[in-house]
Design a protein around this motif. Structure first.
Motif, PDB file in Angstrom:
ATOM      1  N   ILE A  89      -5.094 -94.287  81.110  1.00 58.46           N
ATOM      2  CA  ILE A  89      -4.389 -95.230  80.976  1.00 58.46           C
ATOM      3  C   ILE A  89      -3.080 -95.539  81.384  1.00 58.46           C
ATOM      4  O   ILE A  89      -2.373 -96.334  81.451  1.00 58.46           O
ATOM      5  N   VAL A  90      -1.526 -94.514  80.472  1.00 55.82           N
ATOM      6  CA  VAL A  90      -0.648 -94.246  81.170  1.00 55.82           C
ATOM      7  C   VAL A  90      -0.664 -93.478  82.555  1.00 55.82           C
ATOM      8  O   VAL A  90      -1.302 -91.948  81.608  1.00 55.82           O
ATOM      9  N   ALA A  94      -3.652 -95.358  72.772  1.00 55.04           N
ATOM     10  CA  ALA A  94      -4.497 -96.503  72.334  1.00 55.04           C
ATOM     11  C   ALA A  94      -5.153 -96.560  71.650  1.00 55.04           C
ATOM     12  O   ALA A  94      -5.973 -97.962  71.262  1.00 55.04           O
ATOM     13  N   HIS A  95      -5.416 -95.797  71.455  1.00 55.57           N
ATOM     14  CA  HIS A  95      -7.059 -95.521  70.150  1.00 55.57           C
ATOM     15  C   HIS A  95      -5.769 -95.357  68.559  1.00 55.57           C
ATOM     16  O   HIS A  95      -6.936 -94.761  67.928  1.00 55.57           O
ATOM     17  N   TRP A  96      -4.704 -95.794  68.704  1.00 56.14           N
ATOM     18  CA  TRP A  96      -4.188 -95.236  67.424  1.00 56.14           C
ATOM     19  C   TRP A  96      -4.949 -96.523  66.216  1.00 56.14           C
ATOM     20  O   TRP A  96      -5.227 -97.344  66.055  1.00 56.14           O
ATOM     21  N   GLY A  97      -5.619 -95.482  65.075  1.00 52.19           N
ATOM     22  CA  GLY A  97      -6.025 -96.148  63.690  1.00 52.19           C
ATOM     23  C   GLY A  97      -6.608 -95.166  63.285  1.00 52.19           C
ATOM     24  O   GLY A  97      -6.903 -94.549  62.846  1.00 52.19           O
ATOM     25  N   GLY A  98      -4.672 -95.012  61.573  1.00 50.15           N
ATOM     26  CA  GLY A  98      -5.402 -94.011  60.743  1.00 50.15           C
ATOM     27  C   GLY A  98      -4.279 -92.970  60.874  1.00 50.15           C
ATOM     28  O   GLY A  98      -4.691 -91.941  60.120  1.00 50.15           O
ATOM     29  N   GLU A  99      -4.225 -92.608  61.966  1.00 49.43           N
ATOM     30  CA  GLU A  99      -3.762 -91.258  62.548  1.00 49.43           C
ATOM     31  C   GLU A  99      -2.332 -91.634  61.711  1.00 49.43           C
ATOM     32  O   GLU A  99      -2.188 -90.337  61.332  1.00 49.43           O
ATOM     33  N   GLN A 100      -1.651 -92.817  61.175  1.00 50.37           N
ATOM     34  CA  GLN A 100      -0.390 -92.369  60.394  1.00 50.37           C
ATOM     35  C   GLN A 100      -0.202 -91.187  59.189  1.00 50.37           C
ATOM     36  O   GLN A 100       0.625 -90.711  58.491  1.00 50.37           O
TER      37      GLN A 100
END
Length: 812
Positions: free
Chosen positions: A71-72, A166-172
């Motif tokens: 994507i980038v 782009a898939h970030w969701g809970g990675e924190q």
């Protein structure tokens, strides 16, 4: 800034500094003690398994997310992903790739935003990076070279996400806990490292066995064992576990208070979540119609308030630990000062509660009244503590054994997460969060349960080591090598250091000095405490204090650990300042702690289903028009082949990417469209398509009991998200190195298109940088060097004292 909030924040900060200085003895006995390593070891194993599952989830998407064919593209990385780290690096188009000079390298190192994928992001390079990350995570889970594998896992995982998110969701969740594990001794139990250690000690006759002297907990030197016997489970520092618990509480509280929308007020949030196919494992419409709305409303309200009030678990844990620490109660002027500080907190909470309109993100947003009410209750509690004085400690311990006992909060959380996992496929971060309960009070129960289970297997003939099937205590706290020195910083030193930091923050924000004043204040405070602590430790050398649990470090180590805890907690709290109009300095305050948040990669964005869950169903449709004008659907992208919603039993990260492209992160739409242009060309001998069309299909959520697919087919409406001309769109053409990699002919001259937002030359970019930025890390390293020298001196003195005591015992 709202005058009321300004006064409340200033009063809160000053009162907290005073309380820390006054209760310094109890705090250090709780945070800087040495504890049983087994709960943290179980957390390491459970967390490592969740991390491995998460990595396997994203592995099929790795070329799309992280490579120069995804994507980038590489030319956009310095501006889009590298940010401050690559400010002095060329993008390979306007300037040659790589650093421009030594100053650019210094900027890269001091930024803390490191990633090997900035420099080698071909699909093969990404595969190697991901393979190394999987190997490091597996080694961490098994406890093999645990400290090294934890650091490698953190660096490689952060490097992966710094190249693509782009898939970030809970990675924190993984980022935050990984960073804290690097500081811990999580391999001291249930690990390959500890097994190898125990095997080597047993061969030399230096290990305390469960059936021998010390019963596995170690033994002091004796005529039978002149060097003493080592324990199977050595004690480890408690403060990393305390930080993990604090991080978890912050996660829940921030997420809970972000849930301020009307759907959470009415209790319809869970209903809306279960009617969307993005995360549900199966169609829940019929089940929802059968049970009715009220069970779901009660569940929504219960989860919301449980998250908001989860920090009370820390209160219960702290009250229990303080009660066992043996710290003396405050008396006389110290007690009066503590009451005054609690009164200051009560006044700050009351002032903030009096301006409810300043407590919301936008005028008219629901939640102002309940936030003000919560602050009013907090003010009443703080006022009660101020009035009760020393009696408040006994009341807190009674509450810690009752309504604030961790078992109630953790039990509700376990039921919530298990139900959540059964109904929703939200990813491995949810069980990773549940794993953190092992360091929030559930650890001893889990250790006992594991021992009983292994004991049952042993009785059935399964070979289980003795120390795993029998009750074995951790290291005896009375062993002579444990730290029990009497060195302690005085209250005036701690209070003065806190006030220096507050003054530095005020000068940075109000005086306009910026990060320079902030960093200088912390360095000045740390230097002053180091000098004072060094002198006190030398004066008190040889003196000991009675402790229920020994110190985890010597005087220098305690100062370093306490400083790290204070700095990290302050950075997290400042970073989590709410985006209220009454806090216009929020952005400037976050820039002060930004370097540390970037280095630790603990940037927190807690807003799951907040402020409201979506009220409609959305799908992504991608259409490619080739050079001949023929329209094609692109297959494996985040879309449904038949443009209809469908639940999925497993967590599909394409769905999270689709949600981000559809509006959660609008800028991703143009990059995804550009990727489709390049992807089509790559699969068609370098021939680019004419255009790419991204559309969002939207329909209101159906009523419970109706057919989700039929409803969507009848109600859907299409809206154009992005239409790009692949010949003229920036970054939509194959890069020369990608063409060469796949054996394609070079692109025609002048066919590549680019668009930039940052100045073109390094001289222009350097002019915007703070020339002192790289100096602050060097100054911090200098302070750490002084602490290391002090620690070596203290270690030599500690060893000499132990040798002297052993000599006296032999002569006796």
């Amino acid at each position: 800034m709202s005058a009321g909030l300004a006064v409340a924040l200033a009063l809160t900060a000053a009162s907290l500094v005073g309380l820390v200085a006054l209760h310094r003895e109890g705090l250090r006995r709780v945070l800087l003690r040495a504890v049983d390593p087994r709960p943290l070891a179980l957390f390491r194993i459970a967390f490592g398994c969740c991390l491995l599952v998460s990595l396997l989830e994203i592995a099929p998407l790795a070329p799309y997310l992280f490579s120069d064919e995804g994507i980038v593209p590489r030319a956009a990385v310095p501006e889009l992903m590298g940010r401050g780290a690559l400010v002095g690096f060329g993008d390979g188009v306007r300037e040659p790739a790589g650093p421009r000079d030594a100053w650019a390298v210094a900027e890269f190192v001091s930024s803390g935003r490191w990633s090997p994928l900035y420099f080698g992001d071909s699909p093969g390079g990404v595969a190697v990076h991901l393979g190394l990350l999987l190997a490091a995570a597996l080694a961490l889970t098994l406890g093999f070279r645990t400290r090294l594998s934890a650091i490698a896992t953190w660096l490689l995982y952060a490097g992966l996400l710094r190249r693509g998110d782009a898939h970030w969701g809970g990675e924190q969740v993984f980022c935050a806990f990984l960073f804290l594990l690097t500081w811990s001794r999580c391999g001291a139990a249930y690990s390959v490292d500890n097994w190898r250690r125990c095997r080597a000690l047993r061969r030399r006759g230096l290990l305390s066995m469960p059936s021998g002297p010390g019963a596995g907990a170690g033994a002091a030197p004796s005529p039978a064992a002149p060097r003493g016997l080592a324990a199977i489970y050595r004690r480890i520092p408690a403060w990393p576990q305390a930080l993990i618990a604090a991080q978890l509480a912050l996660c829940y509280a921030a997420n809970g208070w972000a849930k301020a929308g009307t759907a959470w007020q009415t209790g319809d949030a869970l209903l809306l979540v279960l009617l969307r196919d993005t995360y549900v494992r199966w169609d829940m419409s019929a089940a929802i119609a059968a049970v009715g709305p009220w069970p779901l409303r009660l569940a929504s309200w219960g989860v919301m308030w449980w998250e908001r009030l989860f920090p009370l678990v820390l209160v219960g844990l702290a009250a229990r630990a303080l009660g066992r620490s043996g710290a003396p109660a405050l008396r006389g002027p110290a007690s009066a000062a503590a009451r005054l500080c609690w009164g200051g907190l009560a006044g700050a909470a009351a002032i903030a509660a009096a301006v409810p309109m300043d407590l919301v993100e936008k005028p008219g947003t629901p939640g102002a009244a309940e936030r003000a009410a919560a602050l009013a209750v907090l003010a009443a509690v703080c006022a009660a503590v101020a009035i009760a004085g020393p009696r408040a400690g006994a009341a807190a311990r009674r509450l810690a054994a009752g309504p604030l006992a961790p078992k109630w909060w953790l039990g509700f959380g376990a039921l919530f997460h298990l139900g959540n996992h059964a109904l929703l496929a939200v990813g491995a971060f949810a069980p990773a969060t549940l794993a953190a309960y092992l360091v929030c009070g559930a650890g001893p129960w889990a250790v006992a349960t594991l021992r009983r289970a292994l004991g049952g297997l042993a009785r059935r003939g399964v070979p289980v080591p003795e120390h795993l099937r029998e009750e074995t205590a951790c290291e005896d706290p009375s062993l002579p090598h444990q730290h029990r020195d009497a060195a302690a910083l005085p209250g005036w030193a701690i209070g003065g250091a806190g006030m220096v930091v507050l003054a530095g923050g005020a000068i940075a924000l109000i005086g306009g000095a910026g990060a320079r004043a902030w960093h200088a204040a912390w360095l000045a405070a740390g230097t002053g405490l180091t000098i004072a602590g060094w002198r006190i430790a030398r004066r008190e050398r040889g003196a000991a204090v009675a402790l229920p649990e020994p110190w985890a470090h010597g005087p220098a180590g305690r100062l370093a650990a306490g400083g790290l805890v204070a700095y990290h907690v302050v950075a997290l709290l400042v970073w989590q300042l709410p985006a209220w109009p009454g806090l216009p300095w929020r952005a400037q305050a976050r820039t002060l702690v930004g370097p540390w948040i970037e280095l630790s990669f603990t940037s927190q964005v807690w807003s799951m289903f907040a402020p409201n869950p979506p009220r409609d169903q959305q799908l992504l449709r991608a259409t490619v028009v080739d050079a001949a004008g023929v329209r094609h659907r692109f297959g494996e992208e985040p879309q449904r082949v038949d443009d209809l919603p469908r639940p999925h039993p497993w967590h599909d990260r394409w769905r999270k990417i689709a949600d981000n492209v559809l509006g959660q992160r609008e800028r991703l739409a143009q990059w995804h469209a550009r990727y489709l242009c390049r992807r089509w060309a790559l699969e068609h001998a370098g021939e680019p398509p004419r255009e790419v069309l991204l559309e969002g299909l939207r329909a209101p959520l159906p009523l419970p009991g109706s057919d989700l697919r039929e409803h969507f087919a009848g109600q859907q409406q299409a809206r154009v998200l992005m239409r790009v001309d692949c010949a003229d769109e920036p970054f939509a053409q194959l890069a020369p190195e990608v063409r060469a990699r796949h054996g394609l002919a070079p692109a025609p001259a002048g066919s590549l298109r680019f668009a930039w937002e940052r100045p073109a030359t390094w001289a222009e970019r350097k002019a915007r940088r703070d020339p002192l930025a790289p100096l602050w890390p060097l100054a911090a390293l200098g302070l750490l060097g002084a602490l290391a020298r002090w620690a070596r001196e203290d270690r030599r003195a500690h060893v000499a004292a132990r040798a002297a005591r052993a000599g006296e015992q032999e002569r006796g």
